[in-house]
Every structure is written in structure tokens, then in C-alpha cells.
Design a protein around this motif. Structure first.
Motif, mmCIF file in Angstrom:
data_model
loop_
_atom_site.group_PDB
_atom_site.id
_atom_site.type_symbol
_atom_site.label_atom_id
_atom_site.label_comp_id
_atom_site.label_asym_id
_atom_site.label_seq_id
_atom_site.Cartn_x
_atom_site.Cartn_y
_atom_site.Cartn_z
ATOM 1 N N ARG A 1 33.453 42.218 74.208
ATOM 2 C CA ARG A 1 34.785 41.881 74.087
ATOM 3 C C ARG A 1 35.052 40.514 73.331
ATOM 4 N NH1 ARG A 1 37.793 43.976 79.828
ATOM 5 N NH2 ARG A 1 36.723 45.602 79.872
ATOM 6 N N THR B 1 43.185 43.731 76.042
ATOM 7 C CA THR B 1 44.149 43.601 75.255
ATOM 8 C C THR B 1 45.500 44.435 76.021
ATOM 9 O OG1 THR B 1 42.814 44.678 73.055
ATOM 10 C CG2 THR B 1 45.288 44.562 73.580
ATOM 11 N N GLU C 1 33.659 52.150 74.218
ATOM 12 C CA GLU C 1 34.120 52.463 75.178
ATOM 13 C C GLU C 1 35.862 52.555 75.724
ATOM 14 O OE1 GLU C 1 30.737 51.669 76.488
ATOM 15 O OE2 GLU C 1 32.106 50.136 75.518
ATOM 16 N N SER C 2 36.490 51.739 75.337
ATOM 17 C CA SER C 2 38.100 51.658 74.480
ATOM 18 C C SER C 2 38.150 52.870 73.531
ATOM 19 C CB SER C 2 38.030 50.102 74.376
ATOM 20 O OG SER C 2 38.068 49.283 75.193
ATOM 21 N N LEU D 1 34.357 40.457 69.931
ATOM 22 C CA LEU D 1 34.749 41.194 69.055
ATOM 23 C C LEU D 1 36.639 40.382 68.889
ATOM 24 C CD1 LEU D 1 36.119 44.785 71.299
ATOM 25 C CD2 LEU D 1 35.012 43.753 68.359
ATOM 26 N N THR E 1 37.122 47.171 68.003
ATOM 27 C CA THR E 1 37.123 47.773 69.442
ATOM 28 C C THR E 1 35.751 48.304 70.070
ATOM 29 O OG1 THR E 1 38.109 49.870 70.433
ATOM 30 C CG2 THR E 1 37.060 50.246 68.423
ATOM 31 N N THR E 2 35.063 48.697 71.464
ATOM 32 C CA THR E 2 33.972 49.159 71.553
ATOM 33 C C THR E 2 34.427 50.771 71.661
ATOM 34 O OG1 THR E 2 35.151 48.937 73.892
ATOM 35 C CG2 THR E 2 34.177 46.677 73.138
ATOM 36 N N TRP F 1 41.461 46.126 69.371
ATOM 37 C CA TRP F 1 41.319 47.306 70.688
ATOM 38 C C TRP F 1 40.128 47.362 72.189
ATOM 39 C CZ3 TRP F 1 45.828 50.998 71.508
ATOM 40 C CH2 TRP F 1 45.903 51.569 72.768
ATOM 41 N N HIS F 2 40.676 46.295 73.589
ATOM 42 C CA HIS F 2 39.630 46.281 73.887
ATOM 43 C C HIS F 2 39.866 45.742 75.401
ATOM 44 C CE1 HIS F 2 39.662 42.196 74.572
ATOM 45 N NE2 HIS F 2 38.954 41.944 73.398
ATOM 46 N N GLY F 3 39.117 46.115 76.536
ATOM 47 C CA GLY F 3 39.616 46.078 78.013
ATOM 48 C C GLY F 3 40.468 44.834 78.277
ATOM 49 N N LEU G 1 32.639 48.475 65.812
ATOM 50 C CA LEU G 1 32.463 48.268 66.989
ATOM 51 C C LEU G 1 31.736 47.419 67.388
ATOM 52 C CD1 LEU G 1 31.928 52.552 66.929
ATOM 53 C CD2 LEU G 1 34.624 50.754 67.382
ATOM 54 N N THR H 1 33.295 54.581 81.012
ATOM 55 C CA THR H 1 31.918 53.970 80.453
ATOM 56 C C THR H 1 31.117 53.924 81.386
ATOM 57 O OG1 THR H 1 34.357 52.083 82.405
ATOM 58 C CG2 THR H 1 31.875 50.750 81.829
#
Length: 699
Positions: free
Chosen positions: A80, A108, A129-130, A83, A126-127, A104-106, A76, A463
Motif C-alpha cells: 500500500r 481507501t 487482494e483489493s 501505491l 491497487t493490490t 483502491w486498497h485496504g 498492481l 488475503t
């Protein structure tokens, strides 16, 4: 047996032959045993200290030794960009053992997400939030996706712990533990912090009473300490700063930090006007714009990249020659992160050049560098009373499960500190206000939550950080970034020109309904502007600036301009400081109480002495405005009557509650109380109220 012998032989082979490392760094060697033993761990090292490898190498070894399958390791990050930067490196390490990674994030794509659902990787980057979006998605079964999870690695954990994203992260990890049916090992990676043991216990959450934990921070290897070159200069304006940067250190790769997006754009525009090859990075630039700038900068020489703190947290922009800081960062920890960007090549020094554009920021920089030279690093303190995150988590759990038991939902979180004695009252209010439906003792998402958050698959509910709405800026079909609506509504004479990415753009059309702004390139002068506020200074930083005015000087290189400007400042502000305590500067219209205590402590003092302060006065980091008809004796009597063991929380304007994300899912009184408790510094206020007080006439 050495620590390296515990690693998988395939990893050791590639460490030696692919990376060309003869030995591991001390942190990497020290982390192997506790991580392989299943302990929670906090790994501390400066930027570029090898923390990623220290966590990933033993995690891959445990994966191979245990024959783990499915998503067994989560990595984590708060950003982004970080990452994106880490993914190729981690993927390369995993491939040595025939393992796979996913991102995997916003940003992707839907195609990539479908592939990840079908072919689950061994390591997922990932984050938080994701991650929560995956938990509540109707396209995935979280019990299957995360059934094999064993380890969570949290990069830049100090950045999470200092705000509400950290509480959100801990709550999501607790839910993952429940879904996986086991206690998940937690490994945090952090730069130097002032309270590592506290940070480890916070990261462990409910693991703290069930799993050993270790802070791993090996001392520096023997040998001469790296040379550090820090210079403090006063330049008086952003344009003068650009002149200095353009003139000095030509041929070098320079990273210039600013602490606002508007200042980034202003400096970048000025540098380009002086013929300096300049790149820009901040959160309002489009993803492709940032990536292109960061990649081009990494491959270039004789150039400058101007950035906000987005480039502070480990994103690799290649081998730097110099770090430049406009004005001052907020914390010593932030300065250490930025300083650590340099001196990575053998024979080079770590360095930072401070360019103060105002007298106040020169003082702030000197105060911060004084703390640094004293060996001080701020403790990471999670925000108190995250009741709004507790409310958000109850709603998110309902989204994940469809329905949850009104009495059993707390079992998902154990004794996690986001839930206090108000938790049941919050749930009752959510039911009464229509955010939750209750039927036969079961809770489900109610109509009010659907109305407020149902758009875009509840993404706004998932979020945690709040961001002001911005307009997308498009040049043809290409998205340049985004801008604050304020810059599009201000009255202008002639064409409306905005600055974004260090370039001026003439606005040709604004689509108010779709929040889009269309532009074309121009040479006309423009401006950039974003909503925002300066965060409060800490007690320690404010007090350090007071020490500088009283004669302390940090042991760094000072330019002649900085020396003369500080001397003038000391003369101008001599009446505002006193070595033995605080000063009230008496004026005709109002008095000014120079506490040098930080804004939170001053807010607490103002709430404690409402009869003394100017009604509705804006709070300051260094002083409090007092009524002009107040006498010295009256103030002393008011102060003497204070019980410093029971200081009130600051007064909060109810309109300010709108800035607390998810405040609308809390009972109004609890939302105000939460914000008030976060705005307080009772220890700093008590220190001022119990210290001697001098009353002087303003010069």
C-alpha cells in the motif's frame, strides 16, 4: 523516427517542458515499441531506473490512440505504501492527456470507493487482494467494471513471483481476462533478477502461447561506471551500531535497514537515546504513523529512518546520502535494491555500510558480498505446488459468480500452473467437507466456508499472505500500530512497557476481547517482540559463507574490527570446513555434519538418512546433528546406498501445516505433501551426498 516519436505528442510536450527531460532513459525508449505493439514485457532496471515511466508513457499513448474508456489500465503493487507513493506521480502523467487515476486498497475510505464505482478512472492503482475483493463484492458488477481492461502493469513483479501472492495474482488476472473477453497485455517491472526469461514466462501465464513477450533490459549507457562504496564493519551489538551511526556521517540523511521489526525498534530507541533525529517504518506501525515518518524523513536532513524491507521496494523517501545495513539481507537482489537507494545525485556514490552485530551475521554478510562481487543474483523461483491457492481460487470464483459449473470452472484459468492433477480431488474434498455445496452439477459456497471465512465479507479468504493476529496499540484515540500478543502475556515485574515507533509506551489497559492495548508515553525501558522465523538460507549463500571461512574475501572495504573478527572466526571454525567436500565433526554426545548446504538441502538429507540423524533435532542452515553412536563407516555405508535421483521430501510436522495459508481447505495429506515439497532442495542434497566426506574429531 525515434522511439519518442511513437509517444503521444501531448506526453512528449510535457516530458520536455514539465519534467525538463531532454531525452528518455534507455529503458524508457526501449519499452515504447513492444508495449505499443501489444507485447507482454518485463522491464528490468535498478531502483530509480525509470521503470514506472517506461510502462506508463506507452500505456497512456495506447489509451489515447485507441480512445479507450473505463478502467483500461491496472497498476498492481505489493505494498500500500508504494501505491500511495506512486499515485500522485501517475495521476500527474495521466492528467497531461486529460485522463484520470484512482487508488483502491485496504486504507481507501468508503466514500472514496463509492466515488470510484460511480466515476471509473482510466488507470486504477491497487493490490491483488483489493482487486479480488472488488471481483467478489456485491456492490460492484465486475463484468461492467473491468469490461474495458487492456493492460495490467505489475510493479516489483519479482516480489510477487517469489511467494504465493504471485500465484494468486496470476489467477486473478486470468479471471479478469475472462470478464473482459480479451487477452490482457501484461507488463512487469522488476529489479535485476538472475532468470529474467523465466520470470517473463511466469508473468505471461496463459498468454505465453498466444502473445509475444520481451525482456527489456538495456545495457548501461557508455561512460564511467558509478562508483560503489561498500564497507563491512563488526560492531558486536545493536547499541554499538547506534553509537557508530550517531557518530559517523553527521549532517547526512541515512536509511538503516534491519531484517526484523524488533531490531528496528531496538535500533531506533538506541539512536534516539543518543540524540539522533530518528524515524521508523515497518508493517506493524499504523498507516498514519508510517506516512508521517516517511514524509518527515523525506523533507529533513541530518536524520536516520530505520526500516524493514517495507522501504526496499521503491517507496520514495527523498534524496538519500547513505544506506546502512544491520547484519545482512537475505539475498543479493535485496542488497542491490537497498544499494540503489543511494547515488542518485550527480557526483555522489552508491554506498552501503554493513554493521554486523554478531559473528555469524558478519560471516553471512561477507558471504553475500562475495556472491555480489561474483556477479551472482538469485533466480526468482515461484513456490512449487500451490494447491492451497487452487482451492482458494475455486472458492473465490464461487463468491464472484454465485454458482459455477462443476465441469466448466477450469475454463476460467486455462492451463495456469496453480492447477495440477490433484485439482479435481481438491474440489471433491471441498464438497465432501462442506466447503462447497453441489446441486445439479453446480458448485456454490458451502456452510463450512461460511463458518470459517464468512466474517468481514470473506476478507480472510481473499488475503493470501498469513499474518499472526496482533493487538492494536492506542494512545488515546490515536492508533500507534500493533503488537504481538506474546509481549502482552509475558510475565513482567513492574509496569508493562512496549516499544513501538522507536518510543517506549506503558500499557495502561488491555481489552482482550477487542484485541486492543491502551498506552501512555513513558521514559521507562521496554521491549518489542513479534512472532516470526528466519527464512532458510539458500544453497548458494551457505556455500559462499563456507568459501569465506576457507579464505575467500569479497573486494569491499573492511574495518579493522571486521578483519580481526573474521580471522578469529576462521580459527575457531577451521575444523568445520574442507575445500574438497563436507566435514563431520565428531563429538561425545552427538556428531555435527557441516554441509554448508542451506536448510532445505539439510532437511532433504535428514529425510534421506533418518537412521543417522538425531531424532527431533532442529534443522540448521549449515549443519546436521548426527547420532553420537554413529561411526564413520556406518555413515559412509548409509550415504553410498542412497539413490540421489530419488531423494524423499523432508518430514513435516503436521502442526507446521497451520502456517500454510488455506491449508484447512486442502485434504490433510495434500497439505502435508505441499509443505514437504516446498521444504526440499534435492539438488543441494545430492551435491552434498555425492561429494567427499571427511570425519574429524571436534577440537
Amino acid at each position: 523516427m525515434t522511439a519518442t516519436d511513437r509517444l503521444h505528442p501531448g506526453l512528449v510536450h510535457h516530458i520536455v517542458n514539465t519534467l525538463g527531460w531532454r531525452t528518455l532513459r534507455p529503458l524508457q525508449a526501449a519499452a515504447i515499441e513492444p508495449i505499443l505493439s501489444g507485447d507482454d514485457a518485463l522491464l528490468l532496471a535498478p531502483t530509480a531506473g525509470g521503470k514506472t515511466e517506461a510502462a506508463v508513457f506507452p500505456a497512456l499513448t495506447a489509451m489515447a490512440d485507441g480512445n479507450w474508456t473505463g478502467i483500461s489500465v491496472l497498476y498492481l503493487c505489493p505494498l500500500r505504501a508504494l501505491l500511495n507513493n506512486l499515485h500522485p506521480r501517475v495521476a500527474g502523467y495521466a492528467s497531461w492527456l486529460g485522463r484520470t487515476t484512482g487508488l483502491w486498497h485496504g486504507d481507501t475510505s468508503a466514500t472514496q470507493r463509492r466515488r470510484l464505482r460511480l466515476e471509473r478512472p482510466d488507470i486504477l492503482l491497487t493490490t491483488p487482494e483489493s482487486l479480488e475483493a472488488m471481483l467478489v463484492s456485491t456492490l460492484t458488477d465486475p463484468r461492467q467494471v473491468f469490461a474495458d481492461l487492456r493492460i495490467v502493469i505489475v510493479d516489483e513483479v519479482h516480489a510477487f513471483a517469489g511467494d504465493d501472492r504471485g500465484w494468486h495474482l496470476l489467477a486473478v488476472v486470468e479471471r479478469l481476462s475472462r470478464l473482459a473477453g480479451r487477452r490482457i497485455q501484461r507488463v512487469g517491472l522488476s529489479a535485476t533478477v538472475g532468470n529474467p526469461e523465466d520470470l517473463l514466462r511466469w508473468l505471461q501465464g496463459t498468454n505465453a502461447t498466444h502473445r509475444p513477450g520481451a525482456v527489456i533490459a538495456p545495457s548501461a549507457p557508455p561512460g564511467p561506471a558509478p562508483t560503489i562504496d561498500v564497507t563491512l564493519d563488526y560492531v558486536g551489538s545493536v547499541d554499538n551500531a547506534a553509537t557508530v551511526i550517531a557518530t559517523m556521517h553527521r549532517g547526512e540523511k541515512r536509511l538503516a535497514f534491519c531484517d526484523s521489526r524488533a531490531q528496528v525498534e531496538q535500533l531506533a530507541l538506541a539512536l534516539r537515546a543518543k540524540g539522533v533525529r530518528t524515524f521508523v517504518s515497518h508493517s506493524s506501525l499504523a498507516v498514519d504513523e508510517r506516512r508521517q515518518a516517511e514524509q518527515a524523513f523525506a523533507e529533513a536532513r541530518d536524520c536516520v529512518i530505520v526500516a524493514t524491507a517495507t522501504l526496499e521496494l521503491g517507496v520514495d523517501v527523498g534524496d538519500l546520502d547513505r544506506v546502512i545495513q544491520l547484519d545482512a539481507p537475505r539475498t543479493v537482489a535485496s542488497f542491490l535494491q537497498r544499494l540503489g537507494r543511494t547515488g542518485r545525485r550527480p557526483g555522489t556514490d552508491r554506498n552501503t555500510l554493513f554493521l554486523a552485530t554478531k559473528q555469524d551475521t558478519l560471516l553471512k554478510a561477507a558471504g553475500l558480498l562475495t556472491l555480489w562481487r561474483d556477479g551472482y543474483v538469485e533466480p526468482v523461483t515461484p513456490p512449487p505446488r500451490p494447491r492451497h491457492i487452487a482451492a482458494q481460487q475455486v472458492l473465490a470464483l464461487c463468491l464472484q459468480e454465485g454458482r459455477i459449473g462443476g465441469e466448466t470452472w477450469p475454463s476460467w484459468y486455462g492451463d495456469l500452473a496453480i492447477f495440477d492433477h490433484t485439482a479435481l480431488a481438491i474440489v471433491e474434498w471441498l464438497v465432501e467437507s462442506g466447503h462447497l455445496d453441489r446441486d445439479a452439477g453446480m458448485l456454490a459456497i458451502g456452510p463450512q466456508t461460511e463458518r470459517r471465512y464468512g466474517r468481514r465479507h470473506f476478507m480472510e479468504l481473499l488475503t493470501v499472505f498469513a499474518a499472526a493476529p496482533e493487538f492494536a496499540v492506542l494512545h488515546g484515540r490515536r492508533e500507534v500500530g500493533s503488537t504481538d500478543a506474546l509481549v502482552l502475556t509475558m510475565k513482567v515485574d513492574g509496569p508493562r512497557v512496549i516499544v513501538l515507533g522507536g518510543r517506549p509506551w506503558k500499557v495502561t489497559h488491555i481489552d482482550w476481547n477487542r484485541q486492543r492495548c491502551y498506552v501512555e508515553a513513558t521514559d521507562l525501558p521496554g521491549r518489542s517482540l513479534w512472532h516470526g522465523f528466519l527464512p532458510p538460507e539458500s544453497w548458494m549463500l551457505a556455500q559462499s559463507q563456507r568459501r569465506v571461512l576457507l579464505g575467500t574475501e569479497p573486494d569491499v572495504n573492511w574495518s579493522n574490527r571486521a578483519v580481526h573478527t573474521l580471522a578469529a572466526l576462521r580459527q575457531q571454525r577451521a575444523s568445520q570446513t574442507w575445500a574438497d567436500g563436507s566435514v563431520v565433526e565428531a563429538r561425545e554426545d552427538e556428531h555435527r555434519w557441516w554441509t554448508w548446504a542451506g536448510r532445505r538441502a539439510n532437511a532433504t538429507i535428514a529425510a534421506t538418512l533418518p537412521r543417522a540423524v538425531v531424532d527431533g533435532a532442529r534443522l540448521d542452515d549449515h549443519m546436521i546433528r548426527l547420532r553420537g553412536d554413529l561411526t564413520a563407516n556406518e555413515l559412509r555405508q548409509l550415504v553410498d546406498a542412497v539413490d540421489v535421483g530419488r531423494l524423499p521430501a523432508p518430514d513435516i510436522d503436521e502442526r507446521a501445516v497451520a502456517g500454510l495459508k488455506f491449508s484447512d481447505v486442502l485434504p490433510p495429506d495434500l497439505a502435508v505433501a505441499t509443505l514437504a515439497e516446498r521444504a526440499a532442495d534435492t539438488a543441494g542434497a545430492a551435491a552434498v551426498l555425492t561429494a567427499p566426506l571427511r570425519w574429524v574429531s571436534a577440537p
